[in-house]
Write an enzyme that holds these catalytic residues in place. Structure first.
Site, PDB file in Angstrom:
ATOM      1  N   GLU A 191       0.611  -1.163   0.281  1.00 21.81           N
ATOM      2  CA  GLU A 191      -0.132  -0.039   0.158  1.00 21.81           C
ATOM      3  C   GLU A 191       0.955   1.056   0.297  1.00 21.81           C
ATOM      4  O   GLU A 191       1.096   1.585   0.774  1.00 21.81           O
ATOM      5  CB  GLU A 191      -1.363   0.156   1.503  1.00 21.81           C
ATOM      6  CG  GLU A 191      -2.027   0.803   1.192  1.00 21.81           C
ATOM      7  CD  GLU A 191      -2.049   2.149   1.938  1.00 21.81           C
ATOM      8  OE1 GLU A 191      -1.380   3.469   0.830  1.00 21.81           O
ATOM      9  OE2 GLU A 191      -1.946   2.873   3.042  1.00 21.81           O
ATOM     10  N   CYS A 203      -1.855   8.875   2.732  1.00 17.07           N
ATOM     11  CA  CYS A 203      -2.201   8.477   1.646  1.00 17.07           C
ATOM     12  C   CYS A 203      -3.077   8.324   0.845  1.00 17.07           C
ATOM     13  O   CYS A 203      -3.341   8.998  -0.341  1.00 17.07           O
ATOM     14  CB  CYS A 203      -1.759   6.670   1.641  1.00 17.07           C
ATOM     15  SG  CYS A 203      -0.252   6.390   2.119  1.00 17.07           S
TER      16      CYS A 203
END
Length: 455
Positions: free
Chosen positions: A228, A262
């Site tokens: 990720e 993110c």
């Protein structure tokens, strides 16, 4: 060799930690493997009871854990406390659902009986970031341990105390010793761990550079990886959007965790017809941010995690301005001792600028004008990243169509900012990574999907 944690609000050192030697790291893996051989045979009921106990430990120590997160990486106390609550939630979610997610799946074939079984893989290495020191770890650990695996954690070097406390949570919850082990090691030592045959897979949340290095080493050793990575999430504000709602949600997402998320909104693509009105409302919301000491209640915008990260962000802003972007608000480093940066809006953002091409990991918003829906979609997809995305429109069927079919991302939200939820799969495409965390998809990443055939 040592690492030193630094308080980003003051730039003062907190504590020094000694890194493990290669021999010590190897010993940790061996103990983890021995523990796995016993843990994989436990019943789901036993695992569930201990995972629910972990949730209790988290909640009973919420104030303590939050204070450490705030001290180490600078987030506000309120957001740190919310993070601990979310960790407790993911523990309870998998405690309640893991058995169902991993039950045998019967499949008709020419056999008298055939089915798919989900078996634990073994010792999993987790390389985790600093921006959500507890949540990033628990969203991996809860499903991994409930699936029967064992975990070794290499946390970010600026949150060593958080890493230590997470191991304590599992130990206080009654999990076997060495089931979850925090290991203070350097980035270079990670490669040696991946090469060790005891490690069966690796998961990393972090930058694309770190992800590429870990995935490459895992591939060389024929091991699975889940990544990720970064994101430059685009939010489309269409001509029929509720602009008050859009401005509020966009500002909230951009400033969440001091912009260090993110899946934080980064690029705001606004249809020309409502551009000026949205920008005025968005500016007003961004300007409400109160920059200051993260331990004070009135603070809504805390310092960034490190001064070097703040300085890199400022360089991206300056370079974008040199190439034609305009600063609407913010854009100047304040005269404060810590890693502070103000809420910033850049307009006239175009291709070739860092504000368009790169991830801005801090409280800086890039506003881009589009003439119509199709151009807005093209701009949104004109990115190497593909983590999250959003659409603001009063026409929900239109928003659903764009979110489902048009935006290139692992998540697309309509009239809300992107956020993770234990019930929903989480992850990205393009250089934002591969694999999924959370939901039933996440718990099946680190299992052997085994076919059983009985003639």
């Amino acid at each position: 060799m040592t690492i030193t944690s630094i308080n980003p609000a003051t730039n003062q050192p907190i504590k020094e930690y000694t890194l493990a030697t290669d021999a010590e790291a190897k010993e940790v893996l061996e103990k983890a493997e021995n523990t796995f051989q016993k843990w994989k045979k436990t019943e789901f009921q036993e695992r569930s009871e201990r995972m629910k106990k972990a949730a209790e430990v988290l909640r009973s120590n919420k104030i303590k854990y939050a204070a450490i997160m705030t001290q180490e990486m600078g987030k506000t106390l309120s957001s740190a406390e919310a993070e601990v609550e979310k960790c407790a939630w993911v523990c309870e979610y998998y405690a309640d659902n893991a058995e169902q997610f991993l039950q045998d799946e019967m499949i008709e074939s020419d056999a008298s009986k055939s089915f798919v079984s989900f078996q634990p893989m073994g010792v999993i290495l987790a390389v985790m970031p600093w921006n959500f020191p507890f949540w990033q770890v628990f969203r991996f650990a809860a499903p991994a341990l409930m699936a029967g695996n064992v975990a070794v954690l290499k946390h970010a070097s600026n949150v060593p105390h958080s890493a230590e406390l997470i191991q304590e949570v599992f130990e206080e919850a009654g999990f076997p010793k060495h089931l979850f082990t925090n290991l203070w090691i350097s980035g270079k030592q990670v490669e040696k761990l991946i090469e060790n045959p005891i490690i069966k897979a690796v998961t990393l949340t972090g930058s694309e550079k770190a992800g590429a290095a870990v995935a490459s080493k895992a591939a060389q050793n024929i091991k699975k990886a889940v990544l990720e990575l970064g994101g430059s999430d685009a939010y489309l504000i269409l001509e029929n959007a509720d602009l008050d709602l859009a401005a509020e949600k966009c500002a909230e997402s951009r400033l969440l965790n001091s912009g260090q998320s993110c899946i934080g909104a980064k690029r705001f693509i606004v249809i020309d017809k409502v551009y000026d009105e949205f920008l005025q409302k968005f500016r007003s919301k961004m300007a409400e941010a109160v920059l200051g000491d993260p331990t004070k209640k009135e603070t809504t915008l805390a310092p960034m995690a490190r001064t070097d990260l703040r300085d890199e962000l400022h360089e991206q802003v300056q370079e974008s301005v040199k190439k034609g972007a305009k600063i609407l608000i913010g854009g100047e480093i304040p005269d404060l001792p810590g890693a502070y940066y103000p809420a910033t809006i850049l307009t006239d953002v175009k291709q070739g600028m860092p504000a368009y091409e790169e991830e801005l990991f801090g409280p800086v918003a890039s506003v881009i004008r589009a003439s119509n829906e199709q151009e807005a979609i093209e701009i949104a997809n004109d990115s190497k990243f593909g983590l999250g995305s959003g659409v603001f429109t009063s026409d929900l069927s239109r928003g659903e169509r764009i979110a489902k079919n048009e935006l290139e991302a692992g998540s697309s939200f309509v009239n809300q900012y992107v956020k993770s939820d234990p019930r929903l799969p989480f992850g990205g495409i393009k250089i934002s990574g591969f694999g999924r965390e959370l939901s039933h998809y996440g718990i099946r990443e680190f299992v052997n999907v085994k076919t059983v055939y009985i003639a």
